[in-house]
Write an enzyme that holds these catalytic residues in place. Structure first.
Site: not given
Ligand code: PLP
Length: 465
Positions: A114
């Site tokens: 993120k």
């Molecule tokens: C947010 C997150 C996901 C999911 O990703 P999306 O874009 O919501 O599908 C998967 N793994 C981790 C470690 C995350 O922080």
């Protein structure tokens, strides 16, 4: 020039900066570009060996259009991607088996993918607010990863105050400390006496309170913001180009919750990046895998798993893909979303599902399988997977009928973010990387508040600049 339309057809076309600040469209839909900018074969050839920040410019510039001047956008991108990440390649590839690569997306400040979008989002927000002479208050609820990434992204921003609510005692210690050890005058952590749903409902109530919302100029950086998708397209391009694109097709495996990350892969493909398979991994909260199996999107109840950042009921960003799948028939999207909200389900016909299955594969992974793969991978290669990454890799390994096609599995979090799950699987407790090594000694800053709307609103009003 690209403008943005709502998946539900309401409102007029918007420019990039409007969409950036608004997040959600007023009719409840999500913003999508009115056309996909194209990366030609020549463009892709030209990106071979190019630094991440420059690839980012090439990918992102057409989406931003003339809203941000070229030198400013270039400066922001180089500040974000040539300093904010701890690996010089930003999103490096690590080979773990013949023609199988991990794309490590955990070299940002909070150790999950993120950061790759939110670091940019914070800078873009600050720049646009400065130009408009505005200030916003970002309020968000988190069960873990998003909160810390948003705080890291906003801590140095002059025109943003950020308040993040987390359920007191319900996040992991690493996750809580990543949020509460940030010492900045515009960052406020609220530990709410309640669960994650209480936190989310509290934020929704505040958005619903028009006077309050206007008083504090309330905003959000949640996962439906278009700019987050845009930023995530970049690493699919760098990975594919490093592995021989455009001469060679690559497959990607993506652990999926809200469908943001895998939708960015789809966007890269729409822009002309040659891709073989695009594989979705879900944990026991398998609404997406069930959809690809049955043709029905049907919500259930959220169950806790080893990969908590994918414990979701509705994959919000799926609406963006659905819009393309149905030929941008926005009236139909509005109806399907109404059905999902009111009846908890919608169903698509077989022709449409055939197209969807041509574009995506989807597999679920139980906690046992997740642990099994983490263990086998560590034993065979010495590489430590975090549980989310394992769910994606597990899905990717199931479409390996042609081993000459490179498979890139997305490494979505550093294993030290989920030390208990990793230790349970491989018997070794992963260590935090150097920049967070003293996390457990740092001072925490947080305010504990009751689950009471008025008290939380008062706290926010007293603490904004
Ligand atoms: C947010 C997150 C996901 C999911 O990703 P999306 O874009 O919501 O599908 C998967 N793994 C981790 C470690 C995350 O922080």
């Amino acid at each position: 020039m690209i403008s943005y339309i709502s998946t539900r057809g309401g409102g007029s076309p918007q420019s990039f900066t409007d969409v950036l600040l608004k997040g959600l469209a007023p009719d409840g839909g999500l913003y999508i570009p009115d056309e996909w900018p194209q990366l030609s074969t020549e463009d892709l050839r030209g990106l071979s060996g190019v630094p991440y920040a420059d690839v980012a410019y090439k990918v992102i510039a057409p989406f931003v259009g003339s809203d941000i001047e070229t030198p400013v956008l270039k400066r922001i991108l180089s500040e974000v991607y040539q300093g904010g990440f701890s690996h010089a390649a930003v999103a490096p590839l690590v080979q773990i088996a013949p023609n199988v690569w991990m794309m490590e997306l955990f070299h940002g400040p909070t150790l999950a993918f993120k950061d790759y979008a939110l670091q940019l989002l914070g800078r873009l927000f600050d720049h646009v607010l400065e130009q408009r002479n505005e200030r916003v208050t970002i309020v968000g609820a988190t069960s873990g990863d998003t909160g810390s990434a948003a705080i890291e992204a906003c801590k140095g921003c002059k025109n943003i105050d950020i308040f993040i609510l987390h359920p007191e005692g319900c996040t992991s210690e690493v996750q809580r400390r990543q949020m509460t050890t940030i010492d900045a005058p515009n960052v406020h952590n609220i530990a709410l006496k309640g669960n994650f749903d209480d936190c989310q409902n509290m934020v929704k109530s505040m958005f619903g309170d028009e006077t309050f919302r206007n008083d504090i100029n309330m905003s959000a950086v949640n996962s439906i913001n278009w700019a987050r998708i845009m930023a995530q397209i970049v690493y699919y391009v760098t990975a594919a180009v490093a592995l021989g694109s455009p001469s060679r097709k690559v497959s990607f495996a993506v652990p999926t919750g809200n469908f943001g990350n895998v939708y960015a892969a789809y966007a890269a493909r729409q822009m002309g990046l040659p891709m073989k398979r695009l594989v979705i991994g879900s944990n026991r909260n398998d609404i997406l895998t069930r959809f690809f199996e049955t043709g029905s999107m049907k919500t259930g109840s959220v169950e806790p798993s080893l990969s908590p950042s994918m414990d979701i009921q509705i994959s919000s960003n799926f609406e963006r893909y659905l819009c393309d799948l149905l030929g941008r028939d926005t009236k139909n999207i509005a109806l399907l979303m109404k059905s999902l909200k009111e009846k908890g389900a919608f169903t698509l016909n077989t022709d449409v599902m055939q197209r969807a299955r041509d574009e995506f594969d989807a597999f679920r992974c139980t906690d046992e399988q997740t642990k099994g793969l983490m263990k086998a991978c560590y034993a065979e290669t010495g590489y430590i997977l975090d549980p989310h990454t394992a769910v994606g890799l597990n899905a990717g390994m199931q479409v390996r009928e042609d081993p000459t096609i490179p498979l890139v599995a997305l490494g979505c979090a550093h294993p030290s973010k989920f030390p208990d799950a990793v230790e349970a699987a491989i018997g070794v407790r992963p260590e935090l990387p150097p920049h967070l090594a003293d996390l457990y000694e740092r001072t925490e800053h947080l305010t504990s508040l009751p689950n009471d709307l008025k008290k939380v609103q008062d706290f926010i009003k007293q603490n904004i600049k």
